[in-house]
Design a protein around this motif. Structure first.
Motif, mmCIF file in Angstrom:
data_model
loop_
_atom_site.group_PDB
_atom_site.id
_atom_site.type_symbol
_atom_site.label_atom_id
_atom_site.label_comp_id
_atom_site.label_asym_id
_atom_site.label_seq_id
_atom_site.Cartn_x
_atom_site.Cartn_y
_atom_site.Cartn_z
ATOM 1 N N PHE A 1 3.827 93.627 71.346
ATOM 2 C CA PHE A 1 2.998 92.855 70.424
ATOM 3 C C PHE A 1 3.733 91.612 69.917
ATOM 4 C CE2 PHE A 1 1.762 91.917 66.005
ATOM 5 C CZ PHE A 1 0.452 91.516 66.237
ATOM 6 N N LEU A 2 5.014 91.762 69.582
ATOM 7 C CA LEU A 2 5.780 90.612 69.094
ATOM 8 C C LEU A 2 5.911 89.535 70.166
ATOM 9 C CD1 LEU A 2 8.633 92.354 67.063
ATOM 10 C CD2 LEU A 2 6.624 91.158 66.177
ATOM 11 N N ILE A 3 6.098 89.950 71.410
ATOM 12 C CA ILE A 3 6.178 88.989 72.522
ATOM 13 C C ILE A 3 4.853 88.243 72.659
ATOM 14 C CG2 ILE A 3 6.400 88.765 75.029
ATOM 15 C CD1 ILE A 3 8.334 91.168 74.903
ATOM 16 N N ALA A 4 3.748 89.001 72.617
ATOM 17 C CA ALA A 4 2.423 88.388 72.741
ATOM 18 C C ALA A 4 2.134 87.463 71.561
ATOM 19 C CB ALA A 4 1.353 89.475 72.833
ATOM 20 N N LEU A 5 2.532 87.881 70.363
ATOM 21 C CA LEU A 5 2.311 87.058 69.168
ATOM 22 C C LEU A 5 3.087 85.747 69.255
ATOM 23 C CD1 LEU A 5 1.103 86.760 66.329
ATOM 24 C CD2 LEU A 5 3.110 87.966 65.434
ATOM 25 N N PHE A 6 4.343 85.819 69.678
ATOM 26 C CA PHE A 6 5.152 84.612 69.812
ATOM 27 C C PHE A 6 4.532 83.676 70.851
ATOM 28 C CE2 PHE A 6 8.588 82.177 71.769
ATOM 29 C CZ PHE A 6 9.200 81.621 70.661
ATOM 30 N N THR A 7 4.051 84.246 71.964
ATOM 31 C CA THR A 7 3.409 83.430 73.007
ATOM 32 C C THR A 7 2.151 82.769 72.471
ATOM 33 O OG1 THR A 7 4.249 84.955 74.693
ATOM 34 C CG2 THR A 7 2.477 83.458 75.348
ATOM 35 N N TYR A 8 1.338 83.531 71.736
ATOM 36 C CA TYR A 8 0.106 82.981 71.175
ATOM 37 C C TYR A 8 0.400 81.846 70.204
ATOM 38 C CZ TYR A 8 -4.178 82.538 68.511
ATOM 39 O OH TYR A 8 -5.286 82.012 67.898
ATOM 40 N N LEU A 9 1.398 82.032 69.349
ATOM 41 C CA LEU A 9 1.741 80.979 68.378
ATOM 42 C C LEU A 9 2.197 79.705 69.087
ATOM 43 C CD1 LEU A 9 3.614 83.044 65.629
ATOM 44 C CD2 LEU A 9 1.300 82.081 65.522
ATOM 45 N N GLY A 10 2.936 79.862 70.183
ATOM 46 C CA GLY A 10 3.341 78.693 70.952
ATOM 47 C C GLY A 10 2.160 77.959 71.548
ATOM 48 N N LEU A 11 1.211 78.709 72.083
ATOM 49 C CA LEU A 11 0.003 78.098 72.641
ATOM 50 C C LEU A 11 -0.837 77.440 71.547
ATOM 51 C CD1 LEU A 11 -0.874 80.991 75.095
ATOM 52 C CD2 LEU A 11 -0.204 78.686 75.770
ATOM 53 N N TYR A 12 -0.896 78.113 70.409
ATOM 54 C CA TYR A 12 -1.656 77.558 69.268
ATOM 55 C C TYR A 12 -1.070 76.217 68.823
ATOM 56 C CZ TYR A 12 -3.288 77.011 64.462
ATOM 57 O OH TYR A 12 -3.809 76.506 63.296
ATOM 58 N N LEU A 13 0.249 76.144 68.751
ATOM 59 C CA LEU A 13 0.894 74.885 68.366
ATOM 60 C C LEU A 13 0.646 73.801 69.410
ATOM 61 C CD1 LEU A 13 4.321 76.166 66.976
ATOM 62 C CD2 LEU A 13 2.388 75.259 65.675
ATOM 63 N N GLY A 14 0.631 74.206 70.678
ATOM 64 C CA GLY A 14 0.375 73.238 71.727
ATOM 65 C C GLY A 14 -1.002 72.617 71.620
#
Length: 356
Positions: free
Chosen positions: A107-120
């Motif tokens: 979940f933490l890996i997926a959350l970090f990935t999502y936040l990166g995409l969100y910032l992009g």
């Protein structure tokens, strides 16, 4: 017991070093089947003696390993279970409550990935990040929940590649079956028929996988059902996200991702897991027959998930989101009850082997 390779001090009785994964050479290890050490490594729990552990649901103990430090080699050993070389015999299976932890890391890996995409997307305005945002937003929580079910599968007889296969094939198959049913009932669509159609479609997909006698345990049905439900829910969520995006409102896209992620563990994943477990419960060691679907133990669970699904989609004023949260809690109460039934099944099978 010190590891001769890295000098790490391991608890007595292990066949594999917790630090480096090196095989521990001892008199007991040399006398045992060398293939079994893969499973034993994956089954390592905390220092509580086995005599003090119970199949009774103790939620504090179930999640006791989530906040502990784990080495990468522990995750690697978990991912190799379920193969022809690493599947334990029923005598080796511990009929105690597993203590999952890997799902939290996923979940933490997926959350970090999502936040990166969100910032992009939001900060840099790069539309190339949008497909990734949709995919990760749709799959993050269903896959996290699925990993939890995978860790709870005490028999450890289903490999991770099989789970990935069921997520995609079972997910799309159940969606297509649901579309067929919807086409037949095009003039009678309401929360009750939606519940019946979608839960029955997932049952059809689950049956295709659990009818294989290789996966005969209740906990196997719970896991394979969750895999089908994860695929169904993730694909469905991705569709809703695309609809929100096409409306031209990015706030609606983020709203859809967040709320469907919050509710995801208590929706399609949990419901399909329950029907999958019920299917394996009535099938047992026999080949699948259609009349098994009429057995009370399956019918009760199917009616239960259809009722929860119908209430979930019901346009009752004020039910959202508190009604869904209550339904999530109810779903997981029955999930943990089914886990307990599955662990008791393993205990009974081991006793039967001892008697014979």
């Amino acid at each position: 017991m010190k590891c001769p390779h890295c000098d790490y001090s391991n608890p007595e009785g292990l066949r594999l070093c917790l630090s480096c994964g090196h095989k521990l050479l001892s008199r007991n290890t040399q006398e045992q089947d060398p293939n079994n050490f893969f499973y034993e490594f994956a089954q390592i729990v905390d220092e509580i003696p086995s005599s003090q552990r119970s199949v009774k649901p103790k939620f504090r103990n179930i999640f006791s390993r989530v906040f502990r430090k784990h080495k990468e080699v522990e995750a690697e050993r978990l991912f190799i279970v379920g193969t022809s070389l690493t599947t334990p015999t029923i005598e080796e299976v511990e009929a105690t409550w597993p203590k999952p932890w890997l799902f939290a890391r996923v979940f933490l890996i997926a959350l970090f990935t999502y936040l990166g995409l969100y910032l992009g997307v939001s900060l840099f305005g790069n539309i190339n990040f949008i497909p990734g945002l949709i995919v990760v937003g749709a799959f993050a929580v269903p896959i996290t929940t699925l990993i939890f079910f995978w860790e709870m599968n005490a028999p450890q007889n289903i490999a991770i590649y099989k789970i990935v296969y069921v997520v995609f094939i079972g997910g799309i198959l159940s969606l297509l079956v649901a579309l067929v049913f919807y086409d037949l009932l095009r003039n009678n669509i309401n929360p009750i028929t939606i519940g019946i159609v979608e839960e029955l479609a997932k049952v059809v997909a689950v049956i295709i996988f659990v009818r294989d006698l290789k996966y005969k345990y209740i906990l196997n049905g719970l896991l394979l059902g969750a895999a089908v439900g994860a695929g169904f829910g993730a694909f469905e969520t991705a569709g809703y996200e695309l609809r929100a995006l096409l409306s031209g409102n990015f706030h609606m896209l983020y709203y859809t991702i967040i709320w469907r992620s919050i509710f995801s563990p208590g929706g399609h994943v949990a419901w399909a897991a329950l029907t999958g477990a019920a299917m394996c419960r009535v099938q047992g060691d026999s080949k699948f027959r259609l009349n098994m679907l009429m057995k009370p133990k399956f019918v009760f669970v199917f009616i239960l998930v259809v009722a929860m699904h119908a209430l979930w989609d019901s346009p009752i004023p004020g039910i959202y989101p508190f009604g869904q949260l209550i339904l999530m809690i109810i779903s997981w109460i029955f999930v943990f009850r089914m886990v307990r039934i599955g662990l008791n099944e393993i205990t009974d099978k081991k006793k039967g082997l001892t008697v014979t």
